[in-house]
Structure formats: C-alpha cells, structure tokens
Design a protein around this motif. Structure first.
Motif: not given
Length: 73
Positions: A65-70
């Motif tokens: 999720r963090n990678n997708h947001e970044n």
C-alpha cells in the motif's frame, strides 16, 4: 486465483495449529491436571508460527500500500 488458494491454506494451517495446541492442553488438564513441559513448548511454537503467518501477511499488505501511494504521487 493461485495466490488466494495459497493464503487460504496458510490461514487454515495457522488456525488448525492453534486449535490443536489448545485441544491438547485441554486434554492434558482434564486427564492429569497438569501440562507437560513439552506440550508447552509445542503451544509456544504453534502460536509463534501462526502469529508469523498472520503478521507477515499484514506487513506485506502495508508495504504494498505504501509503495502504491508513493508511485501514484
């Protein structure tokens, strides 16, 4: 689809492992009013494995999720 089957089998293994350890402890308490040290070791290992299965899956979800947001910024 293959990933879902793998996760279901992991979760089933974790839940069955916890249930078996609880059942064995219950049996020993009813039969001999004590819990053997080896069984306590089994219970500890069961909970560690089950916790690792559930915890690792949650950790991977958070990272994805963090990678997708970044990348979407």
């Amino acid at each position: 689809m293959e990933n879902t089957r793998f996760k279901v089998s992991q979760y089933a293994c974790a839940v069955l492992l916890i249930m078996s350890s609880i059942a064995l402890v219950t049996y020993q308490v009813v039969e001999i009013d004590d819990v053997a040290a080896g069984l306590l070791y089994y219970v500890a290992q069961s909970f560690l494995l089950a916790g690792s299965i559930f915890g690792l899956d949650q950790y991977i979800k958070i990272i994805k999720r963090n990678n997708h947001e970044n990348t979407s910024k």
